[in-house]
Design a protein around this motif. Structure first.
Motif, PDB file in Angstrom:
ATOM      1  N   PHE A  24       0.807  -1.214   0.000  1.00  0.00           N
ATOM      2  CA  PHE A  24       0.000   0.000   0.000  1.00  0.00           C
ATOM      3  C   PHE A  24       0.847   1.274   0.000  1.00  0.00           C
ATOM      4  CE2 PHE A  24      -2.782  -2.955   2.634  1.00  0.00           C
ATOM      5  CZ  PHE A  24      -3.498  -3.404   1.542  1.00  0.00           C
ATOM      6  N   ASN A  57      -6.375   1.852  -0.696  1.00  0.00           N
ATOM      7  CA  ASN A  57      -6.652   0.587  -1.356  1.00  0.00           C
ATOM      8  C   ASN A  57      -7.914  -0.050  -0.790  1.00  0.00           C
ATOM      9  OD1 ASN A  57      -6.308  -2.451  -1.884  1.00  0.00           O
ATOM     10  ND2 ASN A  57      -4.738  -1.505  -3.165  1.00  0.00           N
ATOM     11  N   ASN A  96      -7.554  -2.263   2.124  1.00  0.00           N
ATOM     12  CA  ASN A  96      -7.012  -1.691   3.356  1.00  0.00           C
ATOM     13  C   ASN A  96      -8.138  -1.041   4.180  1.00  0.00           C
ATOM     14  OD1 ASN A  96      -5.390  -0.622   5.338  1.00  0.00           O
ATOM     15  ND2 ASN A  96      -3.964   0.372   3.922  1.00  0.00           N
ATOM     16  N   GLY A 122      -3.831   2.283  -9.379  1.00  0.00           N
ATOM     17  CA  GLY A 122      -2.894   1.875  -8.336  1.00  0.00           C
ATOM     18  C   GLY A 122      -2.246   0.534  -8.631  1.00  0.00           C
ATOM     19  N   SER A 149      -1.644  -1.881  -6.655  1.00  0.00           N
ATOM     20  CA  SER A 149      -2.173  -2.992  -5.854  1.00  0.00           C
ATOM     21  C   SER A 149      -3.685  -3.125  -5.973  1.00  0.00           C
ATOM     22  CB  SER A 149      -1.788  -2.799  -4.391  1.00  0.00           C
ATOM     23  OG  SER A 149      -0.404  -2.806  -4.234  1.00  0.00           O
ATOM     24  N   GLN A 185      -8.701   1.622  -5.645  1.00  0.00           N
ATOM     25  CA  GLN A 185      -8.580   2.408  -4.423  1.00  0.00           C
ATOM     26  C   GLN A 185      -9.791   3.330  -4.281  1.00  0.00           C
ATOM     27  OE1 GLN A 185      -4.773   4.435  -4.324  1.00  0.00           O
ATOM     28  NE2 GLN A 185      -3.792   2.747  -5.395  1.00  0.00           N
TER      29      GLN A 185
END
Length: 158
Positions: A27, A118, A121, A143, A145, A148
């Protein structure tokens, strides 16, 4: 007590030693990589507890160029983190409580601040919500990962 300051060369030794846990690396990234994106428009700031740097973040003054939900008066909060040795002490929450006043003083020509968090998260998203950020219900898909949430906080009415 937490304070926020613009990063100077005096902070560099402490900043290079900062890191996050392995599960958070996706992140935030590594501090060495973060430092390479600093320039006149993307400015570094440190989070200090007592006399020790415990965290770090970037303020992006040209956030509009990469995020179409922003305006000319929008800042971007990027790469916000607390060092893994200092997590769980409330430093992130305290910093986010201080952030609106800090931004009003440091960036008086801006009115709001955006961030992306994210979708995986949830802990960070909940912290931002409790700290006055609102979910815009938009997703940022660029992003590394995954998707988001785009979040916003208005802090200055000019």
């Amino acid at each position: 007590m937490i304070t926020i300051e613009k990063m100077t060369s005096q902070h560099l030794g402490e900043i290079i030693a900062l890191s996050v846990g392995e599960e958070q690396q996706q992140f935030v990234g590594a501090i060495d990589d973060i430092l390479t994106i600093i320039n006149a428009q993307i400015r570094p700031h440190v989070i200090i507890a007592g006399d020790q740097v415990v965290g770090f973040f970037l303020i992006d003054t040209i956030y509009l160029q990469t995020n179409d939900v922003a305006t000319l008066q929008s800042l971007g909060l990027r790469k916000f983190f607390i060092d893994k040795q200092h997590q769980g002490k409330g430093y992130a929450k305290q910093t986010l409580q201080l952030l609106p006043d800090y931004l009003t003083i440091t960036y008086p020509n801006y009115t709001d601040v955006f961030l992306t968090v994210n979708c995986k998260n949830e802990t960070a998203k909940n912290l931002y919500l409790k700290s006055g950020f609102q979910d815009t219900n938009a997703l940022y898909l660029g992003g590394p990962s995954g998707p988001q949430h785009v979040m916003k906080q208005v802090y200055n009415s000019l």
